[in-house]
Design a protein around this motif. Structure first.
Motif, PDB file in Angstrom:
ATOM      1  N   UNK A  81       0.965  -1.165   0.152  1.00 61.39           N
ATOM      2  CA  UNK A  81       0.049  -0.095   0.015  1.00 61.39           C
ATOM      3  C   UNK A  81       1.074   0.445   0.317  1.00 61.39           C
ATOM      4  N   UNK A  82       1.769   1.468   1.038  1.00 61.56           N
ATOM      5  CA  UNK A  82       2.685   2.030   0.711  1.00 61.56           C
ATOM      6  C   UNK A  82       3.598   2.514  -0.595  1.00 61.56           C
ATOM      7  N   UNK A  83       3.884   1.120  -1.472  1.00 59.32           N
ATOM      8  CA  UNK A  83       4.455   1.398  -2.211  1.00 59.32           C
ATOM      9  C   UNK A  83       3.777   2.033  -3.334  1.00 59.32           C
ATOM     10  N   UNK A  84       2.514   1.639  -3.503  1.00 65.13           N
ATOM     11  CA  UNK A  84       1.227   2.176  -4.557  1.00 65.13           C
ATOM     12  C   UNK A  84       1.031   3.319  -4.398  1.00 65.13           C
ATOM     13  N   UNK A  85       0.755   3.786  -3.016  1.00 66.64           N
ATOM     14  CA  UNK A  85       1.288   5.284  -2.819  1.00 66.64           C
ATOM     15  C   UNK A  85       2.177   6.334  -3.473  1.00 66.64           C
ATOM     16  N   UNK A  86       2.827   5.982  -3.314  1.00 64.38           N
ATOM     17  CA  UNK A  86       4.049   6.125  -3.715  1.00 64.38           C
ATOM     18  C   UNK A  86       4.800   6.048  -5.434  1.00 64.38           C
ATOM     19  N   UNK A  87       4.278   5.394  -5.834  1.00 66.94           N
ATOM     20  CA  UNK A  87       3.957   5.347  -6.620  1.00 66.94           C
ATOM     21  C   UNK A  87       2.786   6.411  -8.100  1.00 66.94           C
ATOM     22  N   UNK A  88       1.902   6.282  -7.033  1.00 58.47           N
ATOM     23  CA  UNK A  88       1.056   6.907  -7.649  1.00 58.47           C
ATOM     24  C   UNK A  88       1.206   8.848  -7.394  1.00 58.47           C
ATOM     25  N   UNK A  89       1.897   9.304  -5.866  1.00 57.15           N
ATOM     26  CA  UNK A  89       3.017  10.482  -6.335  1.00 57.15           C
ATOM     27  C   UNK A  89       3.635  10.710  -7.342  1.00 57.15           C
ATOM     28  N   UNK A  90       5.156   9.807  -7.431  1.00 59.62           N
ATOM     29  CA  UNK A  90       5.184  10.542  -8.636  1.00 59.62           C
ATOM     30  C   UNK A  90       5.164  10.083 -10.224  1.00 59.62           C
TER      31      UNK A  90
END
Length: 149
Positions: A81-90
């Motif tokens: 979930x943390x990585x998905x949020x970071x990918x969406x932010x980038x």
């Protein structure tokens, strides 16, 4: 002979019993440690592929220990979930950078476009027009295939 074998058997059973129970020296059998997860996932850094490969869940009589499995799955779910949020932010930041690069300063304006003065075009010199600087016509055919005079 019967009595001899009976006494020998009693001595052997007594010796084995003393060895198993500990014989009074306090060394006896120690309690078995419960089977626990020895290499939990790292808490101080993100989980890597090698960490997941190294996880060995302890086995009980009826299968895996549910608490340990739940802990590992919860941690992996949180990491994803943390990585998905970071990918969406980038991806959002990248889309914004592309939009600003494509728009550039001065390309997008409010109101109608402002055009500068258009230079006046003079007569276009023809092939046989000496006043406009064209070359004199040579006898022959025109590009349309007509005979020139």
């Amino acid at each position: 002979m019967f009595w001899f074998l009976l006494i020998a058997m009693v001595v052997v059973v007594a010796a084995v019993t003393l060895v198993v129970v500990g014989g009074g020296d306090g060394g006896g059998l120690r309690d078995s440690e419960p089977d626990r997860l020895h290499d939990p996932l790292p808490e101080d850094r993100p989980v890597a592929r090698a960490d997941v490969d190294a996880v060995r869940l302890p086995v009980t009589v009826r299968g895996y220990r549910m608490n340990d499995v739940d802990d590992v799955l919860d941690r992996l779910g949180a990491e994803l979930a943390e990585r998905d949020a970071r990918i969406a932010e980038l991806e959002a930041a990248l889309a914004g950078a592309h939009a600003s690069a494509m728009g550039g300063p001065g390309l997008i304006q409010d109101g109608p476009p402002v055009l500068g003065p258009v230079p006046e075009a003079g007569p276009v010199p023809g092939p046989g027009d000496p006043e406009s600087g064209g070359a004199p016509e040579a006898p022959g055919k025109t590009p349309e295939g007509e005979e020139r005079a």
